[in-house]
Design a protein around this motif. Structure first.
Motif, PDB file in Angstrom:
ATOM      1  N   ILE A   1       0.661  -8.551   4.428  1.00 33.23           N
ATOM      2  CA  ILE A   1       0.586 -10.299   4.169  1.00 33.23           C
ATOM      3  C   ILE A   1      -1.032 -10.580   3.527  1.00 33.23           C
ATOM      4  O   ILE A   1      -2.000 -10.234   4.255  1.00 33.23           O
ATOM      5  CB  ILE A   1       1.045 -11.112   5.144  1.00 33.23           C
ATOM      6  N   ARG A   2      -0.729 -11.451   2.624  1.00 30.91           N
ATOM      7  CA  ARG A   2      -1.900 -12.046   2.180  1.00 30.91           C
ATOM      8  C   ARG A   2      -1.768 -13.760   2.132  1.00 30.91           C
ATOM      9  O   ARG A   2      -0.583 -13.883   1.910  1.00 30.91           O
ATOM     10  CB  ARG A   2      -2.579 -11.562   0.937  1.00 30.91           C
TER      11      ARG A   2
ATOM     12  N   PRO B   1      -4.055  -1.507  -0.747  1.00 36.42           N
ATOM     13  CA  PRO B   1      -2.762  -2.499  -0.847  1.00 36.42           C
ATOM     14  C   PRO B   1      -3.030  -3.418  -2.159  1.00 36.42           C
ATOM     15  O   PRO B   1      -4.220  -4.120  -2.402  1.00 36.42           O
ATOM     16  CB  PRO B   1      -3.141  -3.353   0.282  1.00 36.42           C
TER      17      PRO B   1
ATOM     18  N   GLN C   1       1.033  -1.191  -0.089  1.00 35.76           N
ATOM     19  CA  GLN C   1       0.057   0.048   0.124  1.00 35.76           C
ATOM     20  C   GLN C   1       0.735   1.213   0.048  1.00 35.76           C
ATOM     21  O   GLN C   1       1.657   1.406   0.928  1.00 35.76           O
ATOM     22  CB  GLN C   1      -0.912   0.145   1.194  1.00 35.76           C
TER      23      GLN C   1
ATOM     24  N   TYR D   1      -7.131   4.347   1.308  1.00 32.14           N
ATOM     25  CA  TYR D   1      -7.627   3.914  -0.011  1.00 32.14           C
ATOM     26  C   TYR D   1      -7.862   5.040  -0.891  1.00 32.14           C
ATOM     27  O   TYR D   1      -7.748   4.626  -1.931  1.00 32.14           O
ATOM     28  CB  TYR D   1      -9.171   3.369   0.219  1.00 32.14           C
TER      29      TYR D   1
ATOM     30  N   PRO E   1      -4.987 -11.020   6.778  1.00 36.97           N
ATOM     31  CA  PRO E   1      -4.151 -11.438   7.747  1.00 36.97           C
ATOM     32  C   PRO E   1      -4.860 -11.637   9.043  1.00 36.97           C
ATOM     33  O   PRO E   1      -4.514 -12.379   9.958  1.00 36.97           O
ATOM     34  CB  PRO E   1      -3.083 -10.190   7.922  1.00 36.97           C
TER      35      PRO E   1
ATOM     36  N   ARG F   1      -6.597   4.719  12.027  1.00 31.11           N
ATOM     37  CA  ARG F   1      -7.570   5.338  11.105  1.00 31.11           C
ATOM     38  C   ARG F   1      -8.835   5.544  11.832  1.00 31.11           C
ATOM     39  O   ARG F   1      -9.613   6.413  11.396  1.00 31.11           O
ATOM     40  CB  ARG F   1      -7.874   4.415   9.928  1.00 31.11           C
TER      41      ARG F   1
ATOM     42  N   ASN G   1       5.234  -5.103   8.930  1.00 34.81           N
ATOM     43  CA  ASN G   1       4.764  -5.034  10.517  1.00 34.81           C
ATOM     44  C   ASN G   1       5.310  -6.279  11.276  1.00 34.81           C
ATOM     45  O   ASN G   1       5.408  -7.371  10.440  1.00 34.81           O
ATOM     46  CB  ASN G   1       3.001  -5.631  10.296  1.00 34.81           C
TER      47      ASN G   1
ATOM     48  N   GLU H   1       3.686   0.173   2.456  1.00 36.58           N
ATOM     49  CA  GLU H   1       3.671  -0.796   3.797  1.00 36.58           C
ATOM     50  C   GLU H   1       3.375  -2.184   3.129  1.00 36.58           C
ATOM     51  O   GLU H   1       2.457  -2.244   2.052  1.00 36.58           O
ATOM     52  CB  GLU H   1       2.693  -0.189   4.759  1.00 36.58           C
TER      53      GLU H   1
ATOM     54  N   ASP I   1       2.491   1.754  15.532  1.00 36.09           N
ATOM     55  CA  ASP I   1       1.363   1.610  14.612  1.00 36.09           C
ATOM     56  C   ASP I   1       0.161   1.805  15.328  1.00 36.09           C
ATOM     57  O   ASP I   1       0.107   1.445  16.481  1.00 36.09           O
ATOM     58  CB  ASP I   1       1.466   0.051  13.944  1.00 36.09           C
ATOM     59  N   ASP I   2      -1.034   2.055  14.720  1.00 35.65           N
ATOM     60  CA  ASP I   2      -2.093   2.068  15.441  1.00 35.65           C
ATOM     61  C   ASP I   2      -2.183   2.998  16.505  1.00 35.65           C
ATOM     62  O   ASP I   2      -2.935   2.630  17.484  1.00 35.65           O
ATOM     63  CB  ASP I   2      -2.756   0.555  15.760  1.00 35.65           C
TER      64      ASP I   2
ATOM     65  N   GLY J   1      -5.632   5.199   6.889  1.00 38.47           N
ATOM     66  CA  GLY J   1      -7.029   5.162   6.518  1.00 38.47           C
ATOM     67  C   GLY J   1      -7.567   6.533   5.979  1.00 38.47           C
ATOM     68  O   GLY J   1      -8.972   6.674   6.193  1.00 38.47           O
TER      69      GLY J   1
ATOM     70  N   GLU K   1      -9.640   8.049   3.389  1.00 37.94           N
ATOM     71  CA  GLU K   1     -10.702   7.672   2.313  1.00 37.94           C
ATOM     72  C   GLU K   1     -11.338   8.721   1.522  1.00 37.94           C
ATOM     73  O   GLU K   1     -11.908   8.729   0.668  1.00 37.94           O
ATOM     74  CB  GLU K   1     -11.660   7.039   3.129  1.00 37.94           C
TER      75      GLU K   1
END
Ligand code: C2E
Ligand code: MG
Ligand code: MG
Ligand code: MG
Length: 288
Positions: A62-63, A260, A45, A255, A74, A200, A114, A59, A176-177, A234, A236
């Motif tokens: 993972i998928r 991502p 992303q 977004y 994730p 976000r 991360n 960033e 983070d967060d 986040g 948007e």
């Protein structure tokens, strides 16, 4: 949080994430298999620097490309990977893959990865980072490690020296967060973070909620006081973007700027004519 320092099992045991034994057993076997069969993938992303509207990096997220279930997010498998200790080899794969991708990009672009609190319990973390950087030929300052406050909650005596050692390598460290969970001002004093990523949930109401705006302003102040870059997660809407720009945030991610996406889309953004953000394939391709 678990107290068995040094043990990888039940690392961040959370009762609400406890799956019934059978399903857990199956998922664990599947995850082990996924690693062996290379079913994990990194999505990227974009992160934009507000001062000049340029791409500052990505960033890595993972998928799991599951043969039957398709792309798995994730949050559906990281908790069980943490519980079983599989997060350690998965996390090592993420580090190497992210460093490999970023090493081929123009040198001003960074990659954020991360890390789970469980990886901090493992003595191999520092050597994993060093060997990923060496093996892929990525300069340490281009790697940014994202952690949450759970790293401090779990075991400060072990986490803090590790964070300092990573920073000494030249790797950048982001919290983070920020603002959620148990994040607290004392962590900001205890460790010199390079970046603060505002969660976000504080961005969402920024245009209408004076409380969120007050928080955004406070974070800008904290960032400048601690000499840390501020990033808002986040984004948007154009309105949110404008507000964060007005308030003096350093970077944005969301977004609006780009979801991502697989590596090929990240590379289209990097190399796509070099005209800047407007040419981003922001609506093209596979997303999640
Ligand atoms: P995170 O690190 O806070 O990542 C940001 C999450 O927010 C990502 O979800 C991203 O897709 C999502 N997001 C970004 N922009 C927007 C937006 O504008 N609106 C909304 N609604 N969401 C947005 P994702 O990819 O599902 O990842 C969820 C979490 O899983 C991550 O949160 C991170 O904690 C964890 N995670 C992801 N990849 C890894 C990994 O490689 N290792 C570890 N240990 N954890 C990972
Ligand atoms: Mg993150
Ligand atoms: Mg985040
Ligand atoms: Mg998050």
């Amino acid at each position: 949080a678990a107290k068995e320092s040094g043990r990888s099992t039940f690392c961040v045991y959370q009762p609400e994430m406890r799956l019934e034994a059978e399903r857990r057993h199956l998922l664990t076997a599947e995850l082990r298999d996924a690693l062996a069969k290379n079913q994990f993938e990194l999505f990227y992303q974009p992160i934009m620097q507000l001062a000049d509207n340029t791409l500052s990096g990505f960033e890595a997220l993972i998928r799991w490309r599951h043969p039957q279930r398709g792309l798995v997010a994730p949050l559906e498998f990281i908790p069980i990977a943490e519980e079983t200790g599989l997060i350690v080899p998965i996390g090592e794969w993420v580090l190497r893959e992210a460093c490999r991708a970023a090493a081929s990009w123009p040198p001003h672009l960074k990659i954020a990865v991360n890390l789970s609190v469980c990886q901090f319990r493992h003595t191999s973390l520092l050597s994993s980072v060093v060997s990923a950087l060496d093996e892929k030929g990525l300069q340490p300052h281009r790697l940014e490690i994202e952690i949450t406050e759970s790293v401090f909650l779990a075991d400060v005596e072990q986490s803090l020296p590790l964070l300092k050692a990573l920073k000494e390598l030249g790797v950048r460290i982001a919290i983070d967060d920020f603002g959620t969970g148990y994040s607290s001002f004392s962590y900001l004093r205890a460790f010199a973070f390079d970046k603060i990523k505002l969660d976000r949930s504080f961005v969402a109401g920024i245009e209408t909620d004076p409380g969120n705006l007050a928080i955004v302003r406070a974070v800008v102040g904290i960032g400048s006081g601690f000499n840390a870059t501020t990033l808002a997660e986040g984004i948007e809407t154009e309105g949110q973007l404008q507000k964060l720009r007005d308030e003096g945030f350093g970077e944005v991610q969301g977004y609006l700027l780009g979801k991502p996406q697989p590596l090929s889309y990240a590379e289209a953004l990097i190399y796509g004519g070099g005209q800047g953000w407007g040419d981003a394939p922001a609506t093209a391709g596979e997303r999640m």
